[in-house]
Design a protein around this motif. Structure first.
Motif, PDB file in Angstrom:
ATOM      1  N   ASP A 130     -15.872  -0.207  -5.514  1.00 21.02           N
ATOM      2  CA  ASP A 130     -15.289   0.107  -3.696  1.00 21.02           C
ATOM      3  C   ASP A 130     -15.304   1.368  -3.715  1.00 21.02           C
ATOM      4  O   ASP A 130     -14.516   2.027  -5.018  1.00 21.02           O
ATOM      5  CB  ASP A 130     -13.906  -0.399  -3.667  1.00 21.02           C
ATOM      6  CG  ASP A 130     -14.878  -2.084  -3.197  1.00 21.02           C
ATOM      7  OD1 ASP A 130     -15.908  -2.221  -2.951  1.00 21.02           O
ATOM      8  OD2 ASP A 130     -13.608  -2.742  -2.780  1.00 21.02           O
ATOM      9  N   TYR A 153      -9.858  -5.512  -3.090  1.00 29.31           N
ATOM     10  CA  TYR A 153     -10.963  -4.545  -4.009  1.00 29.31           C
ATOM     11  C   TYR A 153     -11.874  -5.218  -4.792  1.00 29.31           C
ATOM     12  O   TYR A 153     -11.102  -6.283  -5.310  1.00 29.31           O
ATOM     13  CB  TYR A 153     -10.232  -3.917  -4.386  1.00 29.31           C
ATOM     14  CG  TYR A 153      -9.012  -3.166  -3.160  1.00 29.31           C
ATOM     15  CD1 TYR A 153     -10.124  -2.201  -2.070  1.00 29.31           C
ATOM     16  CD2 TYR A 153      -7.738  -2.834  -3.002  1.00 29.31           C
ATOM     17  CE1 TYR A 153      -9.349  -1.397  -1.077  1.00 29.31           C
ATOM     18  CE2 TYR A 153      -7.335  -2.532  -1.573  1.00 29.31           C
ATOM     19  CZ  TYR A 153      -8.034  -1.594  -1.300  1.00 29.31           C
ATOM     20  OH  TYR A 153      -7.140  -0.844   0.195  1.00 29.31           O
ATOM     21  N   VAL A 185     -12.766   4.368  -2.629  1.00 24.91           N
ATOM     22  CA  VAL A 185     -11.599   4.210  -2.178  1.00 24.91           C
ATOM     23  C   VAL A 185     -10.305   6.016  -1.636  1.00 24.91           C
ATOM     24  O   VAL A 185     -11.302   6.419  -2.385  1.00 24.91           O
ATOM     25  CB  VAL A 185     -10.804   3.217  -2.441  1.00 24.91           C
ATOM     26  CG1 VAL A 185     -10.663   1.961  -2.971  1.00 24.91           C
ATOM     27  CG2 VAL A 185     -10.518   4.200  -3.992  1.00 24.91           C
ATOM     28  N   ASN A 219     -10.795  11.028  -2.815  1.00 30.23           N
ATOM     29  CA  ASN A 219     -11.751   9.789  -2.604  1.00 30.23           C
ATOM     30  C   ASN A 219     -12.261   9.896  -3.959  1.00 30.23           C
ATOM     31  O   ASN A 219     -11.761  10.856  -4.844  1.00 30.23           O
ATOM     32  CB  ASN A 219     -13.370  10.745  -1.707  1.00 30.23           C
ATOM     33  CG  ASN A 219     -12.432  10.948  -0.006  1.00 30.23           C
ATOM     34  OD1 ASN A 219     -11.905   9.815   0.430  1.00 30.23           O
ATOM     35  ND2 ASN A 219     -13.503  11.762   0.445  1.00 30.23           N
ATOM     36  N   LEU A 278     -13.357   2.528  -6.936  1.00 33.33           N
ATOM     37  CA  LEU A 278     -12.425   2.153  -7.808  1.00 33.33           C
ATOM     38  C   LEU A 278     -13.450   1.601  -9.301  1.00 33.33           C
ATOM     39  O   LEU A 278     -14.339   0.958  -9.207  1.00 33.33           O
ATOM     40  CB  LEU A 278     -12.129   0.884  -7.287  1.00 33.33           C
ATOM     41  CG  LEU A 278     -10.884  -0.483  -7.605  1.00 33.33           C
ATOM     42  CD1 LEU A 278      -9.967   0.450  -7.820  1.00 33.33           C
ATOM     43  CD2 LEU A 278     -10.816  -1.451  -7.262  1.00 33.33           C
ATOM     44  N   ASP A 302       0.759  -1.220   0.131  1.00 33.21           N
ATOM     45  CA  ASP A 302       0.256   0.043  -0.025  1.00 33.21           C
ATOM     46  C   ASP A 302       0.721   1.296   0.041  1.00 33.21           C
ATOM     47  O   ASP A 302       1.646   1.363   0.600  1.00 33.21           O
ATOM     48  CB  ASP A 302      -0.675  -0.315   0.610  1.00 33.21           C
ATOM     49  CG  ASP A 302      -1.905  -1.144   1.012  1.00 33.21           C
ATOM     50  OD1 ASP A 302      -2.024  -1.394   0.151  1.00 33.21           O
ATOM     51  OD2 ASP A 302      -2.417  -1.361   2.226  1.00 33.21           O
TER      52      ASP A 302
END
Length: 121
Positions: free
Chosen positions: A101, A97, A103, A115, A118, A78
């Motif tokens: 989603d 994921y 993220v 923000n 996906l 990450d």
């Protein structure tokens, strides 16, 4: 480095681990720092998309990431920019994921988080 699940014959619960030696078969159980022998061992492979925690040694802090390749085992940590190999890899139990989603994203550590949704995996 194969992923396996292990338990002793008198224990009801399975634990995940990584094979460290073949003869005799020794497994480093997730969350421990010394390999051990187990009476029951089952193969358990990583798959691309699995969420994991990684580190190179017991002195290093754990980081999280996503498996990008099962063979060879590679993880995109990450916040990282490239896939890498780690000597200690454990499942986190998080689901992978998927498209749709929500993220938080950023390209560089110096950027503010944004923000987003996906679009695909």
């Amino acid at each position: 480095g194969d992923r396996v699940r292990v338990r002793l014959s008198w224990q009801p619960d399975w634990s995940n681990g990584t094979v460290t030696k073949v003869r005799p078969l020794e497994v480093l159980k997730d969350g421990t720092d010394a390999p051990d022998l187990f009476t029951l061992v089952e193969h358990k492979a990583f798959a691309a998309g699995d969420r994991v925690r990684v580190r190179r040694s017991v002195a290093e802090e754990w980081g999280t990431g996503t498996v990008t390749s099962a063979l060879p085992l590679e993880v995109l940590r990450d916040g990282g920019a490239a896939n890498d190999s780690y000597s200690r890899v454990e499942y986190t139990g998080e689901r992978p994921y998927k498209a749709g989603d929500r993220v938080r994203v950023r390209n560089l550590d110096s950027e503010a988080w944004r923000n987003g949704t996906l679009a695909g995996t």
